[in-house]
Design a protein around this motif. Sequence first.
Motif, PDB file in Angstrom:
ATOM      1  N   ALA A 116       0.818  -1.217   0.000  1.00  0.00           N
ATOM      2  CA  ALA A 116       0.000   0.000   0.000  1.00  0.00           C
ATOM      3  C   ALA A 116       0.850   1.265   0.000  1.00  0.00           C
ATOM      4  N   VAL A 117       0.433   2.228  -0.834  1.00  0.00           N
ATOM      5  CA  VAL A 117       0.997   3.582  -0.823  1.00  0.00           C
ATOM      6  C   VAL A 117      -0.167   4.555  -0.742  1.00  0.00           C
ATOM      7  N   TRP A 118      -0.064   5.502   0.174  1.00  0.00           N
ATOM      8  CA  TRP A 118      -1.122   6.485   0.386  1.00  0.00           C
ATOM      9  C   TRP A 118      -0.698   7.844  -0.162  1.00  0.00           C
ATOM     10  N   ILE A 119      -1.606   8.514  -0.860  1.00  0.00           N
ATOM     11  CA  ILE A 119      -1.487   9.942  -1.153  1.00  0.00           C
ATOM     12  C   ILE A 119      -2.528  10.638  -0.288  1.00  0.00           C
ATOM     13  N   LEU A 120      -2.109  11.629   0.469  1.00  0.00           N
ATOM     14  CA  LEU A 120      -2.952  12.205   1.519  1.00  0.00           C
ATOM     15  C   LEU A 120      -3.943  13.217   0.952  1.00  0.00           C
ATOM     16  N   GLN A 121      -5.029  13.438   1.726  1.00  0.00           N
ATOM     17  CA  GLN A 121      -6.180  14.159   1.198  1.00  0.00           C
ATOM     18  C   GLN A 121      -5.891  15.587   0.777  1.00  0.00           C
ATOM     19  N   HIS A 122      -4.971  16.262   1.453  1.00  0.00           N
ATOM     20  CA  HIS A 122      -4.692  17.643   1.049  1.00  0.00           C
ATOM     21  C   HIS A 122      -4.041  17.682  -0.324  1.00  0.00           C
ATOM     22  N   GLY A 123      -3.283  16.640  -0.676  1.00  0.00           N
ATOM     23  CA  GLY A 123      -2.739  16.554  -2.023  1.00  0.00           C
ATOM     24  C   GLY A 123      -3.817  16.353  -3.070  1.00  0.00           C
ATOM     25  N   MET A 124      -4.904  15.702  -2.680  1.00  0.00           N
ATOM     26  CA  MET A 124      -6.009  15.448  -3.608  1.00  0.00           C
ATOM     27  C   MET A 124      -6.838  16.699  -3.864  1.00  0.00           C
ATOM     28  N   LEU A 125      -6.526  17.781  -3.170  1.00  0.00           N
ATOM     29  CA  LEU A 125      -7.177  19.075  -3.440  1.00  0.00           C
ATOM     30  C   LEU A 125      -6.405  19.896  -4.458  1.00  0.00           C
ATOM     31  N   GLY A 126      -5.358  19.306  -5.039  1.00  0.00           N
ATOM     32  CA  GLY A 126      -4.598  19.994  -6.075  1.00  0.00           C
ATOM     33  C   GLY A 126      -5.370  20.066  -7.381  1.00  0.00           C
ATOM     34  N   THR A 127      -4.677  20.490  -8.423  1.00  0.00           N
ATOM     35  CA  THR A 127      -5.280  20.633  -9.746  1.00  0.00           C
ATOM     36  C   THR A 127      -5.062  19.367 -10.566  1.00  0.00           C
ATOM     37  N   ALA A 128      -5.698  19.325 -11.728  1.00  0.00           N
ATOM     38  CA  ALA A 128      -5.451  18.214 -12.653  1.00  0.00           C
ATOM     39  C   ALA A 128      -3.976  18.157 -13.032  1.00  0.00           C
ATOM     40  N   GLU A 129      -3.345  19.296 -13.156  1.00  0.00           N
ATOM     41  CA  GLU A 129      -1.909  19.331 -13.462  1.00  0.00           C
ATOM     42  C   GLU A 129      -1.098  18.671 -12.353  1.00  0.00           C
ATOM     43  N   HIS A 130      -1.513  18.873 -11.111  1.00  0.00           N
ATOM     44  CA  HIS A 130      -0.806  18.217 -10.000  1.00  0.00           C
ATOM     45  C   HIS A 130      -0.939  16.700 -10.096  1.00  0.00           C
ATOM     46  N   MET A 131      -2.115  16.212 -10.477  1.00  0.00           N
ATOM     47  CA  MET A 131      -2.282  14.768 -10.629  1.00  0.00           C
ATOM     48  C   MET A 131      -1.353  14.245 -11.727  1.00  0.00           C
ATOM     49  N   GLN A 132      -1.214  15.015 -12.811  1.00  0.00           N
ATOM     50  CA  GLN A 132      -0.272  14.638 -13.864  1.00  0.00           C
ATOM     51  C   GLN A 132       1.156  14.582 -13.305  1.00  0.00           C
ATOM     52  N   GLN A 133       1.472  15.514 -12.427  1.00  0.00           N
ATOM     53  CA  GLN A 133       2.811  15.540 -11.830  1.00  0.00           C
ATOM     54  C   GLN A 133       3.026  14.356 -10.886  1.00  0.00           C
ATOM     55  N   PHE A 134       1.994  13.984 -10.133  1.00  0.00           N
ATOM     56  CA  PHE A 134       2.128  12.815  -9.246  1.00  0.00           C
ATOM     57  C   PHE A 134       2.472  11.578 -10.080  1.00  0.00           C
ATOM     58  N   ALA A 135       1.735  11.410 -11.182  1.00  0.00           N
ATOM     59  CA  ALA A 135       1.994  10.258 -12.055  1.00  0.00           C
ATOM     60  C   ALA A 135       3.377  10.360 -12.683  1.00  0.00           C
ATOM     61  N   ALA A 136       3.763  11.567 -13.080  1.00  0.00           N
ATOM     62  CA  ALA A 136       5.081  11.750 -13.701  1.00  0.00           C
ATOM     63  C   ALA A 136       6.202  11.408 -12.724  1.00  0.00           C
ATOM     64  N   ALA A 137       6.004  11.712 -11.447  1.00  0.00           N
ATOM     65  CA  ALA A 137       7.023  11.400 -10.437  1.00  0.00           C
ATOM     66  C   ALA A 137       7.221   9.893 -10.330  1.00  0.00           C
ATOM     67  N   ILE A 138       6.122   9.135 -10.382  1.00  0.00           N
ATOM     68  CA  ILE A 138       6.238   7.673 -10.312  1.00  0.00           C
ATOM     69  C   ILE A 138       6.939   7.131 -11.558  1.00  0.00           C
ATOM     70  N   ARG A 139       6.556   7.663 -12.710  1.00  0.00           N
ATOM     71  CA  ARG A 139       7.202   7.214 -13.946  1.00  0.00           C
ATOM     72  C   ARG A 139       8.691   7.519 -13.927  1.00  0.00           C
ATOM     73  N   GLU A 140       9.064   8.662 -13.402  1.00  0.00           N
ATOM     74  CA  GLU A 140      10.472   9.037 -13.361  1.00  0.00           C
ATOM     75  C   GLU A 140      11.255   8.116 -12.440  1.00  0.00           C
ATOM     76  N   ILE A 141      10.668   7.800 -11.288  1.00  0.00           N
ATOM     77  CA  ILE A 141      11.341   6.857 -10.374  1.00  0.00           C
ATOM     78  C   ILE A 141      11.553   5.517 -11.079  1.00  0.00           C
ATOM     79  N   GLN A 142      10.515   5.049 -11.756  1.00  0.00           N
ATOM     80  CA  GLN A 142      10.626   3.768 -12.448  1.00  0.00           C
ATOM     81  C   GLN A 142      11.679   3.828 -13.561  1.00  0.00           C
ATOM     82  N   ARG A 143      11.661   4.896 -14.309  1.00  0.00           N
ATOM     83  CA  ARG A 143      12.639   5.020 -15.417  1.00  0.00           C
ATOM     84  C   ARG A 143      14.080   4.991 -14.893  1.00  0.00           C
ATOM     85  N   VAL A 144      14.311   5.705 -13.804  1.00  0.00           N
ATOM     86  CA  VAL A 144      15.675   5.819 -13.298  1.00  0.00           C
ATOM     87  C   VAL A 144      16.134   4.495 -12.669  1.00  0.00           C
ATOM     88  N   VAL A 145      15.265   3.881 -11.856  1.00  0.00           N
ATOM     89  CA  VAL A 145      15.713   2.658 -11.175  1.00  0.00           C
ATOM     90  C   VAL A 145      15.905   1.495 -12.155  1.00  0.00           C
TER      91      VAL A 145
END
Length: 405
Positions: free
Chosen positions: A374-403
């Motif tokens: 399990a990985v949790w993203i906390l509720q205050h982060g879910m009050l961001g914009t659609a662009e922030h959600m794109q950034q959350f996904a991009a951060a995961i993709r970047e971690i995967q690409r690098v590792v």
Amino acid sequence: MSETLALFGGSKTVTSEFPWPIYDEGEAEAVAQIIRTGRWGNPDCGDVVEEFERAFADYCGARYAVSCVNGSVSLRLALIACGLKPGDEVIVPPYTFIATASTVVEANGVPVFVDIDPETYNLNPAAVEAAITPRTKAIIPVHFGGQACDMDALLDIARRHNLRVIEDAAHAHGAEYKGQKLGTLGDAGSFSFQSSKNLTSGEGGMVVTNDPELYRIMSSLRNVGRLPEGQWYDHFYPGCNYRLTPMQAVLLLRQLSRLNEQTKTRNDNGLLLNTLLSTIDGITPLSRGHGETVHCYHIYIFKYQSAYFKGISRNRFVEMLAAEGVPCFKGYPYPLYKQPLFQQKNFMCYALPETVDYTQVVCPVAEKACEEEAVWILQHGMLGTAEHMQQFAAAIREIQRVVLG
């Protein structure tokens, strides 16, 4: 790796902050007005508390609401009012905050842990039915993270076995199951207003019900056992002073006016994030489509598979993701039955039978969620914009690409 990821000195993927709580001068002025009256207590200024109780009951679509000092006490009030007796069993999930189970102990009941559904992390109805014994008195479904439990199945089980249903809706303000607000489907619904919650006054709790007798008893229990027909020093039930303060009530009234809009934002962002993360190998959002018509995403949860990230542990992945600026957390370290309270049977004066042995409990789905998945993203982060959600996904993709190199 050190040239790219923020944990090793690279630039963050997400640079925005996600403040919580959200407030304006209206909250400060509302509290200041109470302070200026010099009537800081309840019932000295109980009319404000009653106003919030009515507003919250109306918001939920419930007949009654009883406010109290926190969400743990609201669970305890509901358990006692529902007639829990020493040694009665209450079915609870192991993947939840300690209060869901410890309040059962406080009410001299026996928590019975049953496993969660791997698709939702909520109580598995089949496991619930298998755990019922002649001593079972109640079920506490936890709408974990704001995701509705399978209430049709659980309510059907409860009806067939004559069990009470107390919804733990501490995460679920504003969430709905088939168009009905969570907390209003069972006999009673318990809410928390602790500082992390989607509706907050720092601390506080509420229990809602449509049952007039439960309302009468719970109101008395939170007010030192008093009843409306009695005198001030008449005490009918073994209650304590669990009353909410007027300063909390006016703060919550202001916060309640924002809740619909905030819930819509979280729900919309959760749907978007589900779409984005579903395209990443090794990342699986918890599923929807189990009756929830509104998910309030107090916690957005996805499942992580280390095999798709070169064997990096879930804990190390969360450390990397947090460094990228995503407001995330690894969640509980182990299921509730592995807590020292239950493993060491530190029950003190409470009436759990000697035969109860939590060292033998095993809930594989909950253990996997806690230990590796399990990985949790906390509720205050879910009050961001659609662009922030794109950034959350991009951060995961970047971690995967690098590792993966």
